[in-house]
Design a protein around this motif. Structure first.
Motif, PDB file in Angstrom:
ATOM      1  N   GLU A   1      -5.503 -22.659  -1.869  1.00 57.04           N
ATOM      2  CA  GLU A   1      -6.480 -23.084  -1.000  1.00 57.04           C
ATOM      3  C   GLU A   1      -6.478 -24.811  -1.275  1.00 57.04           C
ATOM      4  N   LYS A   2      -6.185 -25.032  -2.206  1.00 58.21           N
ATOM      5  CA  LYS A   2      -6.278 -26.695  -2.732  1.00 58.21           C
ATOM      6  C   LYS A   2      -5.085 -27.227  -2.100  1.00 58.21           C
ATOM      7  N   ALA A   3      -3.924 -26.361  -2.235  1.00 55.84           N
ATOM      8  CA  ALA A   3      -2.715 -27.227  -1.727  1.00 55.84           C
ATOM      9  C   ALA A   3      -2.780 -27.194  -0.014  1.00 55.84           C
ATOM     10  N   VAL A   4      -3.135 -26.350   0.472  1.00 56.54           N
ATOM     11  CA  VAL A   4      -3.275 -26.249   1.929  1.00 56.54           C
ATOM     12  C   VAL A   4      -4.376 -27.315   2.288  1.00 56.54           C
ATOM     13  N   ALA A   5      -5.551 -27.355   1.571  1.00 51.67           N
ATOM     14  CA  ALA A   5      -6.420 -28.543   1.868  1.00 51.67           C
ATOM     15  C   ALA A   5      -6.081 -29.833   1.755  1.00 51.67           C
ATOM     16  N   GLU A   6      -5.002 -30.158   0.966  1.00 54.71           N
ATOM     17  CA  GLU A   6      -4.471 -31.375   0.711  1.00 54.71           C
ATOM     18  C   GLU A   6      -3.292 -31.607   1.765  1.00 54.71           C
ATOM     19  N   GLY A   7      -2.978 -30.417   2.594  1.00 55.00           N
ATOM     20  CA  GLY A   7      -2.302 -30.730   3.598  1.00 55.00           C
ATOM     21  C   GLY A   7      -0.581 -30.491   3.030  1.00 55.00           C
ATOM     22  N   ALA A   8      -0.332 -29.928   2.033  1.00 55.85           N
ATOM     23  CA  ALA A   8       0.816 -30.096   1.147  1.00 55.85           C
ATOM     24  C   ALA A   8       1.726 -29.024   1.884  1.00 55.85           C
TER      25      ALA A   8
ATOM     26  N   LEU B   1       4.732  -9.982  -3.692  1.00 58.28           N
ATOM     27  CA  LEU B   1       3.538 -11.057  -3.399  1.00 58.28           C
ATOM     28  C   LEU B   1       2.350 -10.618  -4.089  1.00 58.28           C
ATOM     29  N   ASP B   2       2.040  -9.194  -4.060  1.00 53.01           N
ATOM     30  CA  ASP B   2       0.698  -8.652  -4.582  1.00 53.01           C
ATOM     31  C   ASP B   2       0.593  -8.962  -6.135  1.00 53.01           C
ATOM     32  N   ALA B   3       1.734  -8.904  -6.595  1.00 52.46           N
ATOM     33  CA  ALA B   3       1.777  -9.065  -8.206  1.00 52.46           C
ATOM     34  C   ALA B   3       1.182 -10.382  -8.452  1.00 52.46           C
ATOM     35  N   LEU B   4       1.600 -11.443  -7.353  1.00 49.18           N
ATOM     36  CA  LEU B   4       1.104 -12.730  -7.490  1.00 49.18           C
ATOM     37  C   LEU B   4      -0.221 -13.185  -6.979  1.00 49.18           C
ATOM     38  N   GLY B   5      -0.884 -12.030  -6.925  1.00 47.49           N
ATOM     39  CA  GLY B   5      -2.209 -12.390  -6.454  1.00 47.49           C
ATOM     40  C   GLY B   5      -2.373 -12.192  -4.938  1.00 47.49           C
ATOM     41  N   GLY B   6      -1.267 -11.912  -4.000  1.00 52.59           N
ATOM     42  CA  GLY B   6      -1.438 -11.777  -2.658  1.00 52.59           C
ATOM     43  C   GLY B   6      -1.135 -12.889  -1.728  1.00 52.59           C
ATOM     44  N   ILE B   7      -1.152 -14.044  -2.535  1.00 56.40           N
ATOM     45  CA  ILE B   7      -0.947 -15.473  -1.747  1.00 56.40           C
ATOM     46  C   ILE B   7      -0.120 -16.178  -2.578  1.00 56.40           C
ATOM     47  N   ALA B   8       0.855 -17.219  -1.852  1.00 46.11           N
ATOM     48  CA  ALA B   8       1.636 -18.019  -2.615  1.00 46.11           C
ATOM     49  C   ALA B   8       1.882 -19.024  -1.535  1.00 46.11           C
ATOM     50  N   ALA B   9       2.400 -20.168  -1.972  1.00 47.12           N
ATOM     51  CA  ALA B   9       2.594 -21.148  -1.137  1.00 47.12           C
ATOM     52  C   ALA B   9       4.216 -21.923  -1.744  1.00 47.12           C
ATOM     53  N   ILE B  10       4.851 -22.523  -0.879  1.00 49.53           N
ATOM     54  CA  ILE B  10       5.752 -23.508  -1.174  1.00 49.53           C
ATOM     55  C   ILE B  10       5.444 -24.656  -0.611  1.00 49.53           C
ATOM     56  N   LEU B  11       5.338 -25.798  -1.452  1.00 45.47           N
ATOM     57  CA  LEU B  11       4.779 -26.988  -1.184  1.00 45.47           C
ATOM     58  C   LEU B  11       5.757 -27.977  -0.491  1.00 45.47           C
ATOM     59  N   THR B  12       5.549 -28.986   0.402  1.00 41.84           N
ATOM     60  CA  THR B  12       6.610 -29.501   0.887  1.00 41.84           C
ATOM     61  C   THR B  12       6.497 -30.956  -0.026  1.00 41.84           C
ATOM     62  N   TYR B  13       5.557 -31.063  -1.010  1.00 38.21           N
ATOM     63  CA  TYR B  13       5.703 -32.031  -1.997  1.00 38.21           C
ATOM     64  C   TYR B  13       5.111 -31.684  -3.083  1.00 38.21           C
ATOM     65  N   PRO B  14       5.422 -31.969  -4.445  1.00 36.88           N
ATOM     66  CA  PRO B  14       4.952 -31.256  -5.512  1.00 36.88           C
ATOM     67  C   PRO B  14       3.779 -31.976  -5.972  1.00 36.88           C
ATOM     68  N   ILE B  15       2.858 -31.045  -6.139  1.00 37.85           N
ATOM     69  CA  ILE B  15       1.569 -31.435  -7.170  1.00 37.85           C
ATOM     70  C   ILE B  15       1.418 -30.482  -8.317  1.00 37.85           C
ATOM     71  N   PHE B  16       1.019 -31.390  -9.143  1.00 43.57           N
ATOM     72  CA  PHE B  16       1.116 -30.725 -10.525  1.00 43.57           C
ATOM     73  C   PHE B  16      -0.469 -30.622 -10.801  1.00 43.57           C
ATOM     74  N   GLU B  17      -0.586 -29.643 -11.703  1.00 41.93           N
ATOM     75  CA  GLU B  17      -1.984 -29.323 -12.172  1.00 41.93           C
ATOM     76  C   GLU B  17      -3.076 -28.874 -11.146  1.00 41.93           C
ATOM     77  N   LEU B  18      -2.607 -28.027 -10.331  1.00 43.78           N
ATOM     78  CA  LEU B  18      -3.479 -27.435  -9.341  1.00 43.78           C
ATOM     79  C   LEU B  18      -4.501 -26.379  -9.984  1.00 43.78           C
ATOM     80  N   ASP B  19      -4.109 -26.041 -10.937  1.00 42.53           N
ATOM     81  CA  ASP B  19      -4.612 -24.985 -11.924  1.00 42.53           C
ATOM     82  C   ASP B  19      -5.588 -25.309 -12.969  1.00 42.53           C
ATOM     83  N   GLU B  20      -5.850 -26.706 -13.069  1.00 38.45           N
ATOM     84  CA  GLU B  20      -6.326 -27.234 -14.393  1.00 38.45           C
ATOM     85  C   GLU B  20      -7.969 -26.655 -14.364  1.00 38.45           C
TER      86      GLU B  20
END
Lengths: 785, 406
Positions: B304-311, B364-383
């Protein structure tokens, strides 16, 4: 329908035909007779005058025939019989019928008396109806020994008897098997042969007899009545019969039309000779149905027989013991009364236990037995390595050199191998016995074999090297105390092996808890016993093994030639190999100390093999992971949760009374269905069973990236599909403290706590070592928490 | 599925008042219907209802009547094995037999039309599902047998589902009981698998068959089919055996289908199929995750965060989301995820709705049902959301009820 039954059915038909034919024969009149008959009929009708309408022509004819056209007697008979019948008369029973009836009964009851023709004398002139008591008693059948044809028919020639006896003997077994069906049919037969002649309501009453003691008496009577043996017994029911019949049945019709198509008469001797079995079985059946002792008992006493007689109890017990008759006897008794059925059930219960006694336990204190026994050390080792490193061949050679396998066997194998152009595989075939393994030249499954040295008795677990069969290799490694890592020294092979299964196998055996490893540098003869090559390999491998977690004191290297047997049992005779002065492979094996056993823990054994043997329909083999067991012990098989008993057991192929952890055992089980026992199941103590879980937490060492993903879980033979559900935290390798909570991914060589969810429940418990694989690669191994 | 348009409406212009009438014609349409019918939708379908009537004298008569019912959906139940869909809800339009508010469960049937009204309008996901459902161009389902010694899973892979038709288990005696027993055991196992396959799958129309196993099991099974076909003089079986493709898999469990679907043999023959593309997308994602370059994220919050950032946008951004998300969620949550998908599309990224009934969807379900490949790296999204997620995680584990944790 079995052929036997078919034969029997056909037989009844024959009997029926036979009977009818017989009657026709009797009834067939010569012209003179016919003339006499006509005259007689006219005379009788005249004598009877008005009452003539109450008698049918057929009855008159019958009567005339039997009184040999004596009009007076016939008239007297007919009057007493039909026109002015006393209460207890049996109107339908004309002399002829009675005669036939007796004949038939006699046949059915085992030819107690001579058949119809001979008997006719007895009845000549007898007024059928009001039979004086004293006369009735004449025909009590002689008590008769049980058993086939002993009664004998007067009509049977000795030759016929002989033939019949032979036939009977031949088919007796078959008849026994079919006894239950036979009996049920015979019941019908006996009812109809006795009762249908009299009337059908009686058959109904006969059927009802099974319920109450009163009806028991009723039901039994028809037969006795038929045999004219028990007047007292006959009296009351017969009256009833007569009344019923008078209302319901027209005598003529009854005579002419056989109502039930079911067979109702005994076969002619000829038929008996031809189809011995069926006539045999009816006889026997009927006798069982109306056991002789009852004949002697007054009807008032019949109530006493609502319960099974002592004889019946004995019979039941006997037949139970013989198993074959059990159902039939049970049925019979059940039919008698409900209470008897209960009794039988109880009896069956008791007898069943006797049938399959639980294995007796000697109640040994296994641990003290073990400590007091000075048996040899036992150890098992797994042979691992890259595919085609020569593992199986080396072990084949070892077994040949130690004399476990003789040269003859190997020569034979060599011949067979030569046939399919794989001569060099002959030694490997000692262990690779499956056709697929031989035709493809690849070990597929773990092979076990045994050999003994002076000090130790060893179990070989020859593992497959191919990547696809790593699950099998894991199964083998889980049973091993130490390992032989075979490395192909030939150029290129070593390098490819190090990238391949050499690496994966050593990781696996280390994570399965094997700490001692002997590295056999194989095929050194192909590089001319080059010491440089050996040292190169030694340096690389020992570095790699230390990194894997083996202590350097637990690693030893032996240069060998598996094909020729150099440095396996004997030192290499090749001068080029003289630089090696260390121990041979077998000596190294003997120097290895097996790991400590968990003797006092609750019993745990992973089933590595399930098979049928000649001794037992279900046997399992495996190594005791923990605890001990003895003959007669109850065990629990998980995950099926089924209990079984150890009928007997073998330790290292020798019969034994007990076994302890670390030993490879074969258990012969009883009281369990084979479908409950599968490879990878765990045998445990019913008092301290292992739990079946579908979710567990694992402290795992990652060999590859771990993330929530699908994995295969391996533990010994156990192979289950599951997935990593969560990764609660990364752990510090030394202290085990959590360094990062909920990591997204676990990198190789790091330790993490992971939660694995399985598709099905499997037996697992804390402290066990499991291996996680994914997409054909080992990704992690660890300890259950 | 056929779109029946009473007012000439097309997919582009759906009149929310008229509703969308659909006619399921094949079993898989039920699966589509399951994805299409969301909670709080109104569904009109044929129903058989038992109506109890009491006469003035007090005698009671009950009869089964066939009526069309309008219900407001409260839950759906889909049985994948039978391809049956049961839609439960409360009656929302009264008629002479049923009053408003009574509960009814509609059993949607093949070749009987039903109509859907969406209270909250047709969102992009619903429209996409609808267009997938009504498309005529459907490739033949693929049959795959994933096997290992003593275990075979017979699966039917359609465009949207992986159906496990049958699981064959057979115990193979092991080496000690002599090689003959093992060979006999394998022959029994092959026979069992073959007969089960012929029973479970209709081969009257030629369809691709994949045999996959570690080792030689699949190859041997194919040989067995060939000899069996020759022995029985069964042309059909011979043809099936001849056309079967043997691929390698590491195990006989269903999750090995992933390996199978990305194997070159399968890729070559079935390149354009939806499931192979889904599988390769999942592999791409895992590859990124392994690299740990900050461009692959899974779980609701980081994505959600990554999408919100437009990544997740133009130039390689991919959002992978399980269609189970849209099926059983309540309206606000569904709207949130629909917005997520729309945002990614708006940003120029790729939004893939994976079928949870496929192997890739289960990964995908094992990963929580949602995943994303970003266009640019963002670290610490899960902090910063660790505490929150702990609660959520426990709730999720706890809800699974019958699991045993040690």
């Amino acid at each position: 329908m079995s052929r036997h039954q078919a034969v029997r059915n056909m037989d009844y038909q024959d009997e029926l035909d036979d009977y009818e034919g017989y009657s026709e024969e009797e009834d067939e009149l010569s012209p003179e007779d016919r003339a006499l008959m006509e005259q007689g009929k006219a005379a009788v009708r005249a004598a009877l005058a008005t009452s003539a309408s109450r008698v049918t022509t057929a009855q008159i004819e019958e009567a005339l025939w039997h009184y040999y056209y004596d009009v007076d007697k016939t008239v007297a008979y007919l009057i007493s019989k039909f026109i002015d019948p006393p209460k207890t008369q049996k109107p339908s029973l004309t002399p002829c019928q009675g005669l036939e009836f007796v004949r038939q009964t006699s046949l059915a009851t085992g030819n107690t008396f001579g058949s119809g023709g001979c008997l006719s004398g007895y009845f000549r002139g007898m007024p059928w109806g009001n039979i004086p008591e004293h006369r009735k008693a004449l025909l009590i059948p002689p008590p008769q020994p049980r058993g086939g044809l002993l009664g004998g028919s007067a009509k049977m020639s000795k030759l016929q008897q002989l033939a019949a006896a032979r036939k009977k003997k031949a088919e007796e077994k078959e008849a026994q098997d079919k006894i239950e069906q036979t009996r049920s049919q015979m019941k019908d037969l006996s009812v109809s042969s006795s009762a249908t002649k009299e009337n059908s309501p009686l058959a109904g009453a006969f059927g009802k007899r099974l319920k109450t003691s009163e009806s028991t008496a009723k039901g039994r009577n028809p037969l006795e009545d038929g045999e004219r043996t028990r007047p007292e017994a006959m009296e009351q029911p017969l009256a009833k019969i007569t009344n019923e019949q008078e209302m319901a049945i027209d005598p003529v019709q009854e005579i002419s039309v056989p109502e039930t198509p079911s067979p109702r008469v005994g076969p002619s001797p000829f038929a008996q000779t031809l189809f011995g079995s069926s006539s045999d079985s009816p006889k026997r059946k009927i006798r069982e149905f109306f056991p002789l002792p009852y004949m002697e008992i007054a009807p008032s006493a019949l109530d006493a027989f609502s319960n099974p007689s002592p004889d019946d109890v004995v019979l039941t017990a006997q037949s139970k013991a013989g198993k074959k008759q059990s159902d039939a006897t049970g049925k019979k008794n059940k039919k008698k009364t409900d209470s008897s059925a209960d009794g039988v059930t109880n009896g069956v219960g008791a007898l069943k236990i006797e049938d399959a006694p639980l294995p007796k336990s000697k109640n040994l204190d296994v641990l003290s037995e073990f400590h007091s026994s000075n048996s040899k050390k036992t150890a098992s080792f797994v042979v691992v390595g890259h595919v085609d490193a020569g593992k199986s061949t080396m072990m084949g050679r070892l077994l040949l050199d130690l004399g476990v396998v003789d040269q003859r066997t190997v020569d034979k194998l060599r011949q067979e191998a030569d046939k399919i152009g794989k001569k060099s595989f002959a030694l490997a075939w000692v262990l690779d016995q499956r056709t697929e393994e031989r035709s493809r030249g690849v070990t597929i499954d773990i092979a076990t074999n045994r050999f003994e040295t002076d000090k130790t008795s060893f179990t070989i677990l020859d593992a497959p090297g191919h990547q696809d069969f790593i699950p099998n290799m894991i199964a083998g490694a889980s049973q091993a105390d130490f390992a032989i890592l075979v490395i192909d020294a030939s150029t290129g092979a070593f390098e490819s092996g190090l990238k391949g299964q050499t690496r994966e196998h050593s990781l696996l055996i280390r994570s399965m808890g094997v700490s001692r490893i002997i590295v056999a540098v194989n095929k050194l003869d192909t590089v001319g016993w080059s010491k440089e090559r050996f040292d190169e390999i030694r340096n690389q491998v020992s570095g790699f093994l230390s990194a894997t977690g083996f202590q350097s004191k637990n690693i030893s290297f032996v240069p060998v030639s598996g094909l020729h047997g150099d440095n396996l049992v004997r030192k290499s005779p090749d001068p080029a190999a003289s630089w090696y002065t260390g121990d041979t492979l077998v000596e190294e094996l003997e120097n290895s100390e097996p790991s400590a056993r968990a003797l006092a823990k609750p019993l745990r054994m992973t089933i590595a093999e399930v098979f049928r043997s000649t001794q037992n329909p279900l046997s399992i083999a495996g190594r005791l992971d923990a605890g001990s067991l003895q003959m007669g012990d109850a065990i629990l098989v998980q995950p099926s949760g089924e209990k079984a008993y150890i009928k007997s057991l073998q330790v290292d192929d020798a019969p034994a009374d007990w076994a302890v952890a670390g030993q490879n055992v074969v258990l012969h089980l009883s009281n369990i269905d084979p479908i409950h026992v599968r490879l990878g199941d765990i045998v445990c103590d019913p008092a301290k069973p292992i739990q079946c879980v579908d979710m567990f937490t694992l402290k795992a060492l990652a060999f590859d990236f771990l993330m929530p993903m699908q994995v295969d879980v391996h533990r010994g033979r156990l192979h289950a599909a599951g997935r990593i559900e969560a990764i609660p935290g990364l752990l510090d390798k030394v202290t085990g403290a959590v360094t990062k909570k909920k990591p997204k991914i676990v990198k190789p060589a790091s330790v993490a706590r992971i939660v694995v969810k399985l598709e099905a429940k499997v037996p697992l418990e804390a402290g066990q070592r499991v291996v996680l694989r994914s997409s054909g690669e080992t990704v992690a191994a660890g300890l259950l928490e | 599925m056929r779109l029946l348009s009473p007012k000439k409406q097309t997919l582009d212009a759906i009149d929310p008042e008229t509703g969308v009438a659909l006619l399921p014609v094949e079993p898989e349409d039920m699966w589509h219907a399951n994805n299409l019918i969301a909670i709080e939708d109104i569904v009109k379908a044929h129903a058989v209802r038992r109506v109890v009537q009491e006469t003035s004298t007090g005698s009671v008569s009950s009869e089964r009547i066939h009526i069309d019912l309008f219900i407001k959906v409260t839950s759906t139940f889909f049985d994948p094995a039978a391809s049956a869909l049961h839609v439960s809800g409360r009656v929302c339009r009264e008629n002479s037999f049923v009053s408003v508010g009574q509960y009814h469960t509609l059993d949607l049937e093949l070749n009987r039309q039903f109509t859907i009204w969406k209270e909250h309008g047709w969102d992009s996901i619903a429209l996409q599902t609808l267009s997938e459902a009504v498309t005529d161009d459907k490739p033949e389902a693929l049959v795959a047998i994933v096997m290992q010694e003593g275990l075979a899973n017979i699966c039917l892979i359609t465009d949207f589902q992986t159906l496990i038709k049958q699981r064959v288990e057979s115990s193979i005696p092991k080496k000690r009981s002599s090689a003959k027993d093992t060979a006999g055991g394998m022959a029994n196992f092959y026979e069992k698998t073959l007969s089960t396959m012929l029973r479970a799958v209709d081969f009257n129309n030629p369809r691709p068959l994949l045999l996959a196993s570690p080792g030689f099991v699949a190859q041997d099974f194919r040989t067995y089919m060939q000899t069996e076909g020759a022995k029985r003089a069964d042309k059909k079986l011979q043809r099936i055996a001849r056309d079967a493709v043997v691929v390698h898999s590491s195990t006989g469990y269903v999750h090995s289908l992933n390996e199978i679907l990305k194997s070159p043999e399968v890729q070559a023959t079935m390149r354009d199929k939806r499931y192979t593309s889904e599988t390769s997308l999942m592999d791409q994602f895992y590859e990124r995750l392994r690299k740990d370059d900050g461009r692959a994220w899974y779980g609701v919050k980081p994505v959600e965060k990554a999408v919100a950032e437009g990544a997740v946008g133009r130039g390689g951004g991919v959002l992978l989301i399980n269609n189970a998300f849209f099926r059983s969620l309540d309206i606000p949550t569904r709207k949130k995820f629909v917005a997520l998908v729309d945002k990614v599309k708006e940003d120029g990224g790729e939004a893939k709705v994976l079928s949870s009934d496929h192997e890739s969807g289960q990964r995908l379900d094992a990963l929580g049902g949602i995943a994303a490949i970003l266009t640019y790296p963002i670290f610490e999204l899960d902090e910063d959301e660790e505490d929150d997620e702990d609660g959520g995680e426990e709730g999720r584990l706890g809800s699974e009820g019958e699991t045993t944790v040690i």
